[in-house]
Scaffold this motif. Structure first.
Motif, PDB file in Angstrom:
ATOM      1  N   ALA A 127       0.798  -1.098   0.021  1.00  0.00           N
ATOM      2  CA  ALA A 127       0.151   0.037   0.058  1.00  0.00           C
ATOM      3  C   ALA A 127       1.060   1.414   0.184  1.00  0.00           C
ATOM      4  O   ALA A 127       0.530   2.318  -0.672  1.00  0.00           O
ATOM      5  CB  ALA A 127      -0.929  -0.085   1.231  1.00  0.00           C
ATOM      6  N   GLN A 128       2.049   1.300   0.674  1.00  0.00           N
ATOM      7  CA  GLN A 128       2.837   2.463   0.692  1.00  0.00           C
ATOM      8  C   GLN A 128       3.429   2.616  -0.582  1.00  0.00           C
ATOM      9  O   GLN A 128       3.578   3.806  -1.101  1.00  0.00           O
ATOM     10  CB  GLN A 128       3.941   2.470   1.878  1.00  0.00           C
ATOM     11  CG  GLN A 128       3.289   2.235   3.236  1.00  0.00           C
ATOM     12  CD  GLN A 128       4.595   1.996   4.362  1.00  0.00           C
ATOM     13  OE1 GLN A 128       5.499   2.713   4.117  1.00  0.00           O
ATOM     14  NE2 GLN A 128       4.287   1.279   5.276  1.00  0.00           N
ATOM     15  N   PHE A 129       3.832   1.611  -1.228  1.00  0.00           N
ATOM     16  CA  PHE A 129       4.471   1.921  -2.628  1.00  0.00           C
ATOM     17  C   PHE A 129       3.590   2.359  -3.626  1.00  0.00           C
ATOM     18  O   PHE A 129       3.971   3.332  -4.329  1.00  0.00           O
ATOM     19  CB  PHE A 129       5.129   0.445  -3.128  1.00  0.00           C
ATOM     20  CG  PHE A 129       5.897   0.508  -4.434  1.00  0.00           C
ATOM     21  CD1 PHE A 129       6.876   1.207  -4.820  1.00  0.00           C
ATOM     22  CD2 PHE A 129       4.958   0.213  -5.565  1.00  0.00           C
ATOM     23  CE1 PHE A 129       7.431   1.412  -6.029  1.00  0.00           C
ATOM     24  CE2 PHE A 129       5.453   0.227  -6.860  1.00  0.00           C
ATOM     25  CZ  PHE A 129       6.842   0.901  -6.898  1.00  0.00           C
ATOM     26  N   LEU A 130       2.275   1.830  -3.670  1.00  0.00           N
ATOM     27  CA  LEU A 130       1.594   2.054  -4.742  1.00  0.00           C
ATOM     28  C   LEU A 130       0.897   3.689  -4.418  1.00  0.00           C
ATOM     29  O   LEU A 130       0.688   4.586  -5.291  1.00  0.00           O
ATOM     30  CB  LEU A 130       0.036   1.136  -4.833  1.00  0.00           C
ATOM     31  CG  LEU A 130       0.361   0.003  -5.285  1.00  0.00           C
ATOM     32  CD1 LEU A 130      -0.604  -1.002  -5.274  1.00  0.00           C
ATOM     33  CD2 LEU A 130       0.928  -0.164  -6.577  1.00  0.00           C
ATOM     34  N   SER A 131       0.748   4.121  -3.260  1.00  0.00           N
ATOM     35  CA  SER A 131       0.428   5.465  -2.801  1.00  0.00           C
ATOM     36  C   SER A 131       1.446   6.210  -3.083  1.00  0.00           C
ATOM     37  O   SER A 131       1.393   7.459  -3.605  1.00  0.00           O
ATOM     38  CB  SER A 131       0.272   5.549  -1.216  1.00  0.00           C
ATOM     39  OG  SER A 131      -0.788   4.666  -0.762  1.00  0.00           O
ATOM     40  N   ASN A 180       1.273   6.688  -6.859  1.00  0.00           N
ATOM     41  CA  ASN A 180       0.204   7.602  -7.121  1.00  0.00           C
ATOM     42  C   ASN A 180       0.384   9.024  -7.081  1.00  0.00           C
ATOM     43  O   ASN A 180       0.250  10.002  -8.040  1.00  0.00           O
ATOM     44  CB  ASN A 180      -1.014   7.132  -6.623  1.00  0.00           C
ATOM     45  CG  ASN A 180      -2.024   7.714  -6.899  1.00  0.00           C
ATOM     46  OD1 ASN A 180      -2.607   8.071  -8.065  1.00  0.00           O
ATOM     47  ND2 ASN A 180      -2.976   8.409  -5.953  1.00  0.00           N
ATOM     48  N   THR A 181       1.233   9.478  -6.189  1.00  0.00           N
ATOM     49  CA  THR A 181       1.382  10.843  -5.740  1.00  0.00           C
ATOM     50  C   THR A 181       2.811  11.268  -6.610  1.00  0.00           C
ATOM     51  O   THR A 181       2.980  12.498  -6.812  1.00  0.00           O
ATOM     52  CB  THR A 181       1.607  11.093  -4.320  1.00  0.00           C
ATOM     53  OG1 THR A 181       2.693  10.225  -3.850  1.00  0.00           O
ATOM     54  CG2 THR A 181       0.292  10.840  -3.764  1.00  0.00           C
ATOM     55  N   ALA A 182       3.760  10.424  -6.882  1.00  0.00           N
ATOM     56  CA  ALA A 182       4.951  10.889  -7.418  1.00  0.00           C
ATOM     57  C   ALA A 182       5.190  11.083  -9.018  1.00  0.00           C
ATOM     58  O   ALA A 182       5.780  11.563  -9.657  1.00  0.00           O
ATOM     59  CB  ALA A 182       6.215   9.864  -6.922  1.00  0.00           C
ATOM     60  N   SER A 183       3.986  10.265  -9.586  1.00  0.00           N
ATOM     61  CA  SER A 183       3.871  10.311 -11.065  1.00  0.00           C
ATOM     62  C   SER A 183       3.342  11.451 -11.625  1.00  0.00           C
ATOM     63  O   SER A 183       2.114  11.831 -11.589  1.00  0.00           O
ATOM     64  CB  SER A 183       3.191   8.847 -11.511  1.00  0.00           C
ATOM     65  OG  SER A 183       3.921   7.776 -11.152  1.00  0.00           O
ATOM     66  N   PRO A 184       3.930  12.215 -12.675  1.00  0.00           N
ATOM     67  CA  PRO A 184       3.241  13.334 -13.127  1.00  0.00           C
ATOM     68  C   PRO A 184       2.002  12.692 -13.896  1.00  0.00           C
ATOM     69  O   PRO A 184       1.942  11.757 -14.266  1.00  0.00           O
ATOM     70  CB  PRO A 184       4.362  13.599 -14.136  1.00  0.00           C
ATOM     71  CG  PRO A 184       5.609  13.310 -13.698  1.00  0.00           C
ATOM     72  CD  PRO A 184       5.300  11.889 -12.949  1.00  0.00           C
ATOM     73  N   ASP A 185       1.207  13.736 -14.253  1.00  0.00           N
ATOM     74  CA  ASP A 185      -0.102  13.241 -14.966  1.00  0.00           C
ATOM     75  C   ASP A 185       0.092  12.686 -16.216  1.00  0.00           C
ATOM     76  O   ASP A 185      -0.867  12.181 -16.723  1.00  0.00           O
ATOM     77  CB  ASP A 185      -1.172  14.599 -14.859  1.00  0.00           C
ATOM     78  CG  ASP A 185      -1.664  14.918 -13.349  1.00  0.00           C
ATOM     79  OD1 ASP A 185      -1.389  14.245 -12.371  1.00  0.00           O
ATOM     80  OD2 ASP A 185      -1.635  16.075 -13.116  1.00  0.00           O
ATOM     81  N   HIS A 191      11.952  12.285 -16.618  1.00  0.00           N
ATOM     82  CA  HIS A 191      13.336  12.398 -15.747  1.00  0.00           C
ATOM     83  C   HIS A 191      12.599  12.571 -14.023  1.00  0.00           C
ATOM     84  O   HIS A 191      13.166  12.183 -13.194  1.00  0.00           O
ATOM     85  CB  HIS A 191      13.974  13.446 -16.181  1.00  0.00           C
ATOM     86  CG  HIS A 191      14.355  13.167 -17.513  1.00  0.00           C
ATOM     87  ND1 HIS A 191      15.036  14.433 -18.376  1.00  0.00           N
ATOM     88  CD2 HIS A 191      14.971  12.180 -18.042  1.00  0.00           C
ATOM     89  CE1 HIS A 191      15.346  13.790 -19.465  1.00  0.00           C
ATOM     90  NE2 HIS A 191      15.537  12.564 -19.195  1.00  0.00           N
ATOM     91  N   ALA A 192      11.628  13.580 -14.166  1.00  0.00           N
ATOM     92  CA  ALA A 192      11.045  13.690 -12.592  1.00  0.00           C
ATOM     93  C   ALA A 192      10.802  12.447 -12.059  1.00  0.00           C
ATOM     94  O   ALA A 192      11.061  12.473 -10.698  1.00  0.00           O
ATOM     95  CB  ALA A 192       9.730  14.693 -12.747  1.00  0.00           C
ATOM     96  N   LEU A 193      10.076  11.636 -12.491  1.00  0.00           N
ATOM     97  CA  LEU A 193       9.894  10.224 -12.043  1.00  0.00           C
ATOM     98  C   LEU A 193      10.962   9.472 -11.693  1.00  0.00           C
ATOM     99  O   LEU A 193      11.003   8.776 -10.539  1.00  0.00           O
ATOM    100  CB  LEU A 193       8.754   9.392 -12.917  1.00  0.00           C
ATOM    101  CG  LEU A 193       8.404   8.225 -12.466  1.00  0.00           C
ATOM    102  CD1 LEU A 193       7.695   8.482 -11.125  1.00  0.00           C
ATOM    103  CD2 LEU A 193       7.606   7.454 -13.219  1.00  0.00           C
ATOM    104  N   PHE A 227      -7.545   1.408 -11.143  1.00  0.00           N
ATOM    105  CA  PHE A 227      -6.426   1.996 -10.080  1.00  0.00           C
ATOM    106  C   PHE A 227      -6.662   2.467  -8.939  1.00  0.00           C
ATOM    107  O   PHE A 227      -6.370   2.071  -7.721  1.00  0.00           O
ATOM    108  CB  PHE A 227      -5.218   2.556 -10.898  1.00  0.00           C
ATOM    109  CG  PHE A 227      -4.119   2.747  -9.918  1.00  0.00           C
ATOM    110  CD1 PHE A 227      -3.027   1.722  -9.571  1.00  0.00           C
ATOM    111  CD2 PHE A 227      -3.657   3.794  -9.149  1.00  0.00           C
ATOM    112  CE1 PHE A 227      -1.862   2.008  -9.060  1.00  0.00           C
ATOM    113  CE2 PHE A 227      -2.617   4.232  -8.645  1.00  0.00           C
ATOM    114  CZ  PHE A 227      -1.732   3.303  -8.289  1.00  0.00           C
ATOM    115  N   ALA A 228      -7.778   3.377  -8.945  1.00  0.00           N
ATOM    116  CA  ALA A 228      -8.021   4.328  -7.841  1.00  0.00           C
ATOM    117  C   ALA A 228      -8.696   3.501  -6.859  1.00  0.00           C
ATOM    118  O   ALA A 228      -8.529   3.514  -5.466  1.00  0.00           O
ATOM    119  CB  ALA A 228      -9.138   5.350  -8.134  1.00  0.00           C
TER     120      ALA A 228
END
Length: 329
Positions: free
Chosen positions: A151-155, A158-163, A191-193, A286-287
């Protein structure tokens, strides 16, 4: 003269006749039979002595005073043991004693507490307060780690991936290995991800080296920020298996996640407990899936997810999971 000679001859004949009466004639055949009988008697007596002595050695073993006198081939033939062999070969238990010992062990295991089970699986773990790696965790701690780290990794993802990044595959396997594939609309998003993944990974590798690359391909080990080892607090008694499976399925359904495959477990016998493995599939988006995993991580359900594979097939997300549960024998 003649008269005297006759007398002498008569006396000589009388003397020879008397001598002939004293001489006995010997029978050679009788003598040979007597000697053969004597030798046969001696041979039989010697054979009986050897057989008796061998029987004694076979039953009692070779006395210490005679150790090394007889060749091993002779001792092996009669089944006797030397003094050294007797000293090093203890008498084994009888079949009845073995059966009693096995019955006693079975009764002792049936009465074992959870702490006793832990001690038998990993005795050092009871006295080691510095368990910092997955391999050093106790069985229930491993389930707890599985249950919460996914759950921590998927969370995070979800927040770290650009749209503008879409994933075609995401694999997470216990204890903390991940693999990602996808595509970004812009190289800067890729690059950001990559930078964010590298910052939260113990190990991080990506085959994409080009500055203009938009493809996402990375694998590594996620540094779990909040390690929880108490999410699973007990083994599941055999009588409670159906209820535990029903609770897991109901929790998923209440979060819009339908699960298939919870009716066909693979059972691994691990000695003092059994591992029930369920290969579960879901087509939830996914949500909903992320919400379910977060709720599941904080529930009292005694299960863990050792592997999750999320893949897009056409326009639908298909998730396969390896769900584990530890059951008391």
């Amino acid at each position: 003269m003649i008269h005297m000679n006759l007398i002498a001859v008569a006396e000589k004949n009388a003397s020879l006749g008397a001598l002939s009466q004293q001489v006995h004639v010997t029978n050679v055949a009788d003598v040979e039979r007597r000697y053969k009988k004597k030798y046969l008697t001696v041979a039989v007596a010697a054979l009986l002595a050897v057989v008796g002595f061998s029987a004694y050695l076979s039953m009692k073993g070779v006395p210490a005073a005679l150790d090394g006198v007889f060749p091993d081939s002779y001792l092996n033939l009669i089944g006797a043991k030397s003094a050294a062999a007797k000293a090093t070969t203890p008498a084994g238990p009888t079949a009845e004693q073995i059966a009693q010992q096995q019955e006693a062990v079975a009764k002792a295991r049936a009465a074992m507490s959870a702490r006793d089970i832990v001690g038998e699986i990993n005795p050092q773990a009871l006295f080691n307060n510095k368990r910092t790696s997955y391999n050093s965790y106790l069985p229930l701690e491993k389930l707890s780690f599985q249950k919460t780290s996914l759950a921590q990794f998927l969370s995070f993802l979800n927040t770290a991936s650009p749209d503008d990044i879409g994933f075609s595959e995401c694999v997470y396997q216990a204890p903390n290995f991940y693999y990602l594939r996808g595509i970004a609309m812009k190289a800067s998003s890729q690059h950001a991800l990559m930078d964010r993944l590298k910052a939260v990974s113990k190990q991080f590798q990506t085959p994409i080296a080009s500055e203009a690359a938009t493809e996402v391909a990375a694998f590594g080990q996620f540094a779990v920020p909040q390690v929880r080892l108490d999410a699973v607090r007990g083994f599941v008694p055999a009588a409670e298996i159906p209820a535990e499976v029903k609770a897991f399925k109901s929790l998923a359904a209440s979060n819009k996640v339908q699960l298939k495959g919870l009716d066909k477990p693979i059972v691994d016998d691990l000695g003092v407990y059994k591992r029930y493995v369920y290969n579960v599939t879901s087509t939830a988006d996914f949500a909903d899936l992320l919400n379910f995993f977060n709720v599941f991580a904080n529930s009292t359900i005694r299960m863990g997810v050792s592997k999750a594979d999320l893949r897009f097939a056409k326009k639908n997300l298909i998730t396969t999971m390896r769900v584990e549960m530890f059951v008391l024998r």
